[in-house]
Write a protein that holds these residues in place. Structure first.
Motif, PDB file in Angstrom:
ATOM      1  N   VAL A   1       0.863  -1.086   0.045  1.00  0.00           N
ATOM      2  CA  VAL A   1      -0.133  -0.018  -0.021  1.00  0.00           C
ATOM      3  C   VAL A   1       1.015   1.377   0.030  1.00  0.00           C
ATOM      4  N   PHE A   2       0.763   2.121  -0.874  1.00  0.00           N
ATOM      5  CA  PHE A   2       1.680   3.382  -1.291  1.00  0.00           C
ATOM      6  C   PHE A   2       0.767   4.642  -0.886  1.00  0.00           C
ATOM      7  N   PHE A   3       1.261   5.269  -0.003  1.00  0.00           N
ATOM      8  CA  PHE A   3       0.610   6.637   0.623  1.00  0.00           C
ATOM      9  C   PHE A   3       1.474   7.731   0.069  1.00  0.00           C
ATOM     10  N   LYS A   4       0.787   8.808  -0.685  1.00  0.00           N
ATOM     11  CA  LYS A   4       1.787   9.806  -1.069  1.00  0.00           C
ATOM     12  C   LYS A   4       0.937  11.198  -0.490  1.00  0.00           C
ATOM     13  N   ALA A   5       1.807  12.069   0.311  1.00  0.00           N
ATOM     14  CA  ALA A   5       1.394  13.274   0.696  1.00  0.00           C
ATOM     15  C   ALA A   5       2.478  14.286   1.121  1.00  0.00           C
ATOM     16  N   LYS A   6       2.120  15.526   1.249  1.00  0.00           N
ATOM     17  CA  LYS A   6       3.243  16.254   1.473  1.00  0.00           C
ATOM     18  C   LYS A   6       3.755  15.812   2.931  1.00  0.00           C
ATOM     19  N   GLY A   7       2.882  15.599   3.792  1.00  0.00           N
ATOM     20  CA  GLY A   7       3.265  15.196   5.409  1.00  0.00           C
ATOM     21  C   GLY A   7       2.428  14.386   5.861  1.00  0.00           C
ATOM     22  N   PHE A   8       3.002  13.684   7.010  1.00  0.00           N
ATOM     23  CA  PHE A   8       2.167  12.718   7.935  1.00  0.00           C
ATOM     24  C   PHE A   8       2.140  13.107   9.234  1.00  0.00           C
ATOM     25  N   ILE A   9       1.377  12.758   9.960  1.00  0.00           N
ATOM     26  CA  ILE A   9       1.427  12.866  11.572  1.00  0.00           C
ATOM     27  C   ILE A   9       1.880  11.629  12.327  1.00  0.00           C
ATOM     28  N   ARG A  10       2.254  11.719  13.550  1.00  0.00           N
ATOM     29  CA  ARG A  10       2.684  10.495  14.129  1.00  0.00           C
ATOM     30  C   ARG A  10       1.420   9.370  14.166  1.00  0.00           C
ATOM     31  N   TYR A  11       2.012   8.410  13.513  1.00  0.00           N
ATOM     32  CA  TYR A  11       1.280   6.926  13.692  1.00  0.00           C
ATOM     33  C   TYR A  11       0.137   6.992  12.465  1.00  0.00           C
ATOM     34  N   GLN A  12      -0.168   8.054  11.904  1.00  0.00           N
ATOM     35  CA  GLN A  12      -1.268   8.391  10.871  1.00  0.00           C
ATOM     36  C   GLN A  12      -1.142   7.158   9.970  1.00  0.00           C
ATOM     37  N   ILE A  13      -0.426   6.790   9.284  1.00  0.00           N
ATOM     38  CA  ILE A  13      -0.388   5.689   8.392  1.00  0.00           C
ATOM     39  C   ILE A  13      -0.662   4.151   9.177  1.00  0.00           C
ATOM     40  N   ARG A  14       0.018   4.130  10.345  1.00  0.00           N
ATOM     41  CA  ARG A  14      -0.324   2.835  11.033  1.00  0.00           C
ATOM     42  C   ARG A  14      -1.708   2.635  11.521  1.00  0.00           C
ATOM     43  N   MET A  15      -2.098   3.799  11.847  1.00  0.00           N
ATOM     44  CA  MET A  15      -3.625   3.892  12.521  1.00  0.00           C
ATOM     45  C   MET A  15      -4.831   3.735  11.090  1.00  0.00           C
ATOM     46  N   ILE A  16      -4.415   4.199  10.118  1.00  0.00           N
ATOM     47  CA  ILE A  16      -5.059   3.984   8.829  1.00  0.00           C
ATOM     48  C   ILE A  16      -5.208   2.528   8.467  1.00  0.00           C
ATOM     49  N   MET A  17      -3.657   2.144   8.403  1.00  0.00           N
ATOM     50  CA  MET A  17      -3.811   0.589   8.007  1.00  0.00           C
ATOM     51  C   MET A  17      -4.343  -0.411   9.033  1.00  0.00           C
ATOM     52  N   GLY A  18      -4.262  -0.068  10.560  1.00  0.00           N
ATOM     53  CA  GLY A  18      -4.832  -0.739  11.442  1.00  0.00           C
ATOM     54  C   GLY A  18      -6.378  -1.014  11.080  1.00  0.00           C
ATOM     55  N   ALA A  19      -7.108   0.255  10.838  1.00  0.00           N
ATOM     56  CA  ALA A  19      -8.613   0.222  10.835  1.00  0.00           C
ATOM     57  C   ALA A  19      -8.849  -0.528   9.592  1.00  0.00           C
ATOM     58  N   SER A  20      -8.018  -0.130   8.463  1.00  0.00           N
ATOM     59  CA  SER A  20      -8.359  -0.787   7.374  1.00  0.00           C
ATOM     60  C   SER A  20      -8.165  -2.435   7.348  1.00  0.00           C
ATOM     61  N   ILE A  21      -7.036  -2.926   7.877  1.00  0.00           N
ATOM     62  CA  ILE A  21      -6.936  -4.377   8.061  1.00  0.00           C
ATOM     63  C   ILE A  21      -7.933  -4.777   8.759  1.00  0.00           C
ATOM     64  N   ALA A  22      -8.352  -4.296  10.019  1.00  0.00           N
ATOM     65  CA  ALA A  22      -9.448  -4.547  10.797  1.00  0.00           C
ATOM     66  C   ALA A  22     -10.924  -4.822   9.924  1.00  0.00           C
ATOM     67  N   HIS A  23     -10.982  -3.798   9.037  1.00  0.00           N
ATOM     68  CA  HIS A  23     -12.112  -4.006   8.194  1.00  0.00           C
ATOM     69  C   HIS A  23     -12.136  -5.014   7.222  1.00  0.00           C
ATOM     70  N   ALA A  24     -10.944  -5.381   6.602  1.00  0.00           N
ATOM     71  CA  ALA A  24     -10.718  -6.629   5.830  1.00  0.00           C
ATOM     72  C   ALA A  24     -11.100  -7.960   6.420  1.00  0.00           C
TER      73      ALA A  24
END
Length: 248
Positions: free
Chosen positions: A187-210
């Motif tokens: 999974v590739f994420f593109k943005a100007k910047g991210f905040i702490r744990y943002q990608i990991r929490m997005i992935m955590g919720a998305s994996i939980a949904h899957a």
């Protein structure tokens, strides 16, 4: 003073993130230690473009370096790389003007890897293992699509509400691309910047949904701050800083 831009890569498994911490092994700490050994009487300062978390990897971390001497770059890099631990390597170093701002990025690209094969010793330090049974790839993509665009990511970050008063939680995710190949999802994420744990929490919720552990509505309501944070954060081992594009 002299100013340089380093490009470094690292396997974050054995390190407590980028930022130097007392009595802990970090990427910044090991890099500063190596420079001190190579040039023991020097004065220097380092600034990383991205503050990667404990256990997170990087292929293209950028580091602003201020030195009180002008080194022979080729010899300097060779000496530092020889001194650094095996999990960290400097790929390149170039001279830059004093005005250069390493954290002023056009964009960053991170990759999150999910493996269905925990016996592959060549990749298991760099991917999150999940059993393939009951995993719905289409549901993963469905959840991830929710996060594209500009949102207040306070509920999908490690920020407290007090911290959000000084650190803006509103971010724009330019794109999320998902690839599946045999036993690997990337999974590739593109943005100007991210905040702490943002990608990991997005992935955590998305994996939980899957895995049918949380509904799409719950994820949407959490993103829209109608619900409290969800109890999901994907493992750090699957996350890699893949590319930083700086403004010059």
């Amino acid at each position: 003073m002299f100013y340089f831009l380093m490009t470094i890569s690292y396997d974050g498994t054995d390190f407590c993130g980028w930022v130097k911490q007392k009595n802990k092994k970090t990427i910044q700490g090991e890099l500063e230690s190596a420079i001190s050994k190579v040039a023991p009487n020097s004065l220097f300062k380092l600034v990383g473009a991205s503050k990667t978390d404990s256990g997170v990897h990087a292929l293209d971390q950028k580091v602003w370096v201020e030195l009180n001497f002008n080194p022979n770059i080729e010899g300097f890099l060779k000496a530092i790389n020889k001194t650094l631990p095996i999990g960290i390597k400097i790929l390149a170093m170039e001279s830059i003007p004093k005005s250069y701002r390493v954290r002023n990025c056009k964009y960053k690209i991170y990759k999150y890897s999910i493996s269905f094969n925990n016996l592959d010793i060549l990749t298991n330090r760099f991917s999150c293992y999940i059993q393939k049974n009951h995993f719905d790839f289409n549901k993963l993509k469905e959840a991830l699509n929710i996060f594209i665009g500009q949102h207040n990511f306070i509920n999908f970050s490690g920020l407290t509400y007090l911290e959000s008063q000084t650190i803006n939680p509103i971010r724009k995710v330019d794109d999320i691309n998902v690839l599946m190949n045999d036993n690997l999802i990337e999974v590739f994420f593109k943005a100007k910047g991210f905040i702490r744990y943002q990608i990991r929490m997005i992935m955590g919720a998305s994996i939980a949904h899957a895995l049918n552990k949380v509904s799409l509505k719950d994820i949407i309501d959490t993103l829209n701050m109608k619900k409290n944070k969800l109890p999901y954060k994907a493992e750090a081992c699957g996350l890699m800083l893949l590319k930083i594009k700086n403004n010059k």
